[in-house]
Structure formats: structure tokens, C-alpha cells
Write an enzyme that holds these catalytic residues in place. Structure first.
Site, short mmCIF file in Angstrom:
data_model
loop_
_atom_site.label_atom_id
_atom_site.label_comp_id
_atom_site.label_asym_id
_atom_site.label_seq_id
_atom_site.Cartn_x
_atom_site.Cartn_y
_atom_site.Cartn_z
N SER A 10 -7.19 -6.25 -25.31
CA SER A 10 -7.08 -4.79 -25.44
C SER A 10 -7.71 -4.02 -24.28
CB SER A 10 -7.65 -4.33 -26.80
OG SER A 10 -6.88 -4.87 -27.86
N GLY A 31 -4.40 -7.83 -28.44
CA GLY A 31 -3.28 -7.10 -29.03
C GLY A 31 -3.66 -6.26 -30.23
N HIS A 89 -4.18 -20.21 -23.24
CA HIS A 89 -4.20 -18.90 -23.90
C HIS A 89 -4.27 -19.09 -25.42
CE1 HIS A 89 -2.90 -14.99 -25.34
NE2 HIS A 89 -3.27 -14.52 -24.17
N ASN A 113 -0.56 -10.49 -17.86
CA ASN A 113 0.11 -11.55 -18.61
C ASN A 113 1.23 -10.89 -19.41
OD1 ASN A 113 0.89 -13.60 -20.33
ND2 ASN A 113 -1.02 -13.62 -21.54
N TRP A 114 2.46 -11.10 -18.93
CA TRP A 114 3.59 -10.39 -19.55
C TRP A 114 4.01 -11.02 -20.87
CZ3 TRP A 114 7.62 -9.13 -15.12
CH2 TRP A 114 6.97 -8.39 -14.13
N LYS A 115 3.50 -12.20 -21.15
CA LYS A 115 3.91 -12.95 -22.36
C LYS A 115 5.44 -13.05 -22.38
CE LYS A 115 -0.38 -11.50 -24.43
NZ LYS A 115 -1.16 -11.21 -25.62
N GLU A 165 -11.51 -14.30 -23.73
CA GLU A 165 -10.62 -13.46 -24.53
C GLU A 165 -10.91 -13.69 -26.01
OE1 GLU A 165 -6.83 -12.28 -22.32
OE2 GLU A 165 -6.45 -14.21 -23.22
N GLY A 221 -2.67 -7.91 -21.35
CA GLY A 221 -1.37 -8.11 -21.99
C GLY A 221 -0.61 -6.80 -22.06
N GLY A 222 -0.70 -6.15 -23.22
CA GLY A 222 0.12 -4.96 -23.49
C GLY A 222 0.10 -3.91 -22.39
N GLU A 257 -2.79 -17.71 -27.77
CA GLU A 257 -1.49 -17.79 -28.46
C GLU A 257 -0.91 -19.20 -28.34
OE1 GLU A 257 0.27 -14.41 -26.48
OE2 GLU A 257 -1.11 -13.10 -27.59
#
Ligand code: PGA
Length: 258
Positions: A214, A174, A96, A9-11, A168, A235-236, A98
Site C-alpha cells: 500500500s 493491496g 512474492h 510490480n504490475w502483477k 512486504e 503494486g496498485g 502472492e
């Protein structure tokens, strides 16, 4: 048999040209493997360039990060399921944390999005997870069941088999502080047990449940070795070719779950 699913997930990261360069790099380094499915979910603006960079024979599928439930119309700034399908998307991430926290998404809207995705043959990845306060108050299981019920109630058996769930925990996203294997496994068991109350047990058994929050090249192996964890939403660590390829390669070495 649940095939491992690794989703990046590149956001809100990477322009269309950065995205294409990145995908060229990872596709050169990552061979196809029958036991693992990989997905990249770039921003909408990079879907076309990523599709072109992936080519038709790539081992990596295309996913989107959201959609709106109507097919078309006066909804300024929104993107519909047919638009994503036309761009070659196979998956779409929905709900998600966010989106829930920053953009006010709630279970009833997420359910509409899910139904729109299914109606257009997109595979939804439904994200659920508790906040730190909810965990500390002992409400994790209730929160997971509420979110599942809100998004999935009333769906047919056929529909539910197309859905992937991503557990999640909000406090792990993150933060560099992933859930422990025990915490993740307990949550996944709660999710699968809930699914089994709504649909036949074989549907619950067939549903993939990913862990997200994470995930790194350092913890992916232990996560995937649990028979409850069928993949990861990342993500990251998916933004760097080295870490994404390492994670996917470790997943490939573990292969399909019995
Ligand atoms: P993270 O994000 O891997 O950076 O924690 C996961 C996610 O938000 O899906």
C-alpha cells in the site's frame, strides 16, 4: 551509498500494447536521476513490448515477476532466467507473498530461483513478510528470519551483495493499510541485523531493503526519509502513470542515502 530503488510490480495487469503505451507516457515524464533507480516489472507477455518502449537510454529498467530455476526443458508454462536475460531484464522479483500463498511457493524453491537468477546475472528482489496472524501472535521477527534463512543460507558474500530484500507485510498488500514507519523500520532493522549475522556487516549495510504494501504518492516521502528504507515495491499505485511518476519524482527529490 545505497541508491534508492523504486519497483513497479504490475502483477497480472496490462496487455502488451497497453504496457507499451503506459511506458511511453512515463518515460516522457520521468527524467533520469543518479540517486534513484526505477524498475517496471510487467507480466511476461509484455516484457518485449516494454523493452522496446523503454529504448536503450531510458532511466527505467526492466524486471520480471518470477522465474523457474531450470534453464530449459520439459517444464510446461515456466520461464527461465536465460529467457528473461535475453529479453533485457535486469531484475527479477522472487518469493512474492502472492506466489507463496496462491501458488504454493516455499523457501527451498525460492532459494533455487534465487541461485538461478544470480547465475544468469539477474538481480533478485527477494520478498518476505509476515501475515496478520503472525504479527498479532508476536512472531514477525521469527518469520522474517526464517524466510531469510530459507532463501539465503549458504549464499556467498558476492551473491548476497547482488540481492535486494523487499519487506512486504502480507496484511499491507493491496489493503490500503500500509505499515507505519515504525513498523517498517523495526522490520528493516531485524532484516539488516540478520544479514549481519550471516555475512560481514558491510555487506548488510550495502544491501538495499525496500518496503512494500500500500505504498502511495501520499506515504512515499515519509517512508523514504527513514534511513532504513531504501526504496519501495509498489503494486496498485504503479499501474497509473500519474501516481507512478509522482512516487518516482518524490524519490528523486530525496536521492541517495548516505
Ligand atoms: P500494493 O502491492 O502496493 O498494491 O499493496 C504491493 C506488492 O504486492 O508488491
Amino acid at each position: 551509498m545505497r541508491t534508492i530503488l523504486i519497483v513497479g510490480n504490475w502483477k497480472m495487469n496490462k496487455t502488451a500494447s497497453e504496457a507499451a503505451a503506459f511506458v511511453h507516457e512515463i518515460t516522457h515524464r520521468l527524467p533520469a536521476s543518479p540517486g534513484v533507480e526505477c524498475v517496471v516489472a510487467p507480466p511476461f507477455t509484455a516484457l518485449e513490448s516494454v523493452r522496446a518502449a523503454l529504448g536503450s537510454t531510458s532511466a527505467i529498467h526492466l524486471g520480471a515477476q518470477n522465474l523457474f530455476w531450470e534453464d530449459r526443458g520439459a517444464y510446461t508454462g515456466e520461464i527461465s532466467a536465460p529467457m528473461l536475460k535475453d529479453l533485457g531484464c535486469r531484475y527479477v522479483i522472487l518469493g512474492h507473498s502472492e506466489r507463496r500463498a496462491l501458488f504454493g511457493e516455499q523457501d527451498d524453491g525460492i532459494q533455487k530461483k534465487l541461485r538461478a537468477a544470480l547465475a544468469h546475472d539477474l538481480k533478485p528482489i527477494l520478498c518476505i513478510g509476515e501475515s496478520l496472524a503472525q504479527r498479532e501472535n508476536g512472531n514477525t521477527e521469527d518469520v522474517l528470519r526464517q524466510q531469510l534463512n530459507g532463501a539465503l543460507a549458504g549464499l556467498s558474500l558476492h551473491s548476497v551483495t547482488a540481492i535486494t530484500i523487499a519487506y512486504e507485510p502480507v496484511w499491507a498488500i493491496g489493503t490500503g493499510k500500509a505499515a507505519t514507519i515504525d513498523q517498517a523500520v523495526a522490520a528493516h532493522r531485524t532484516i539488516r541485523a540478520f544479514l549481519a549475522t550471516m555475512w560481514p556487516a558491510n555487506a548488510a549495510d550495502a544491501t538495499r531493503i525496500l518496503y512494500g504494501g500500500s505504498v502511495t504518492p501520499q506515504n512515499i516521502d515519509a517512508l523514504l526519509r527513514s534511513d532504513q528504507i531504501d526504496g519501495a515495491l509498489i503494486g496498485g499505485a504503479c499501474l497509473h502513470a500519474d501516481s507512478f511518476v509522482t512516487i518516482a519524482t518524490i524519490a528523486q527529490s530525496i536521492g541517495a542515502k548516505p
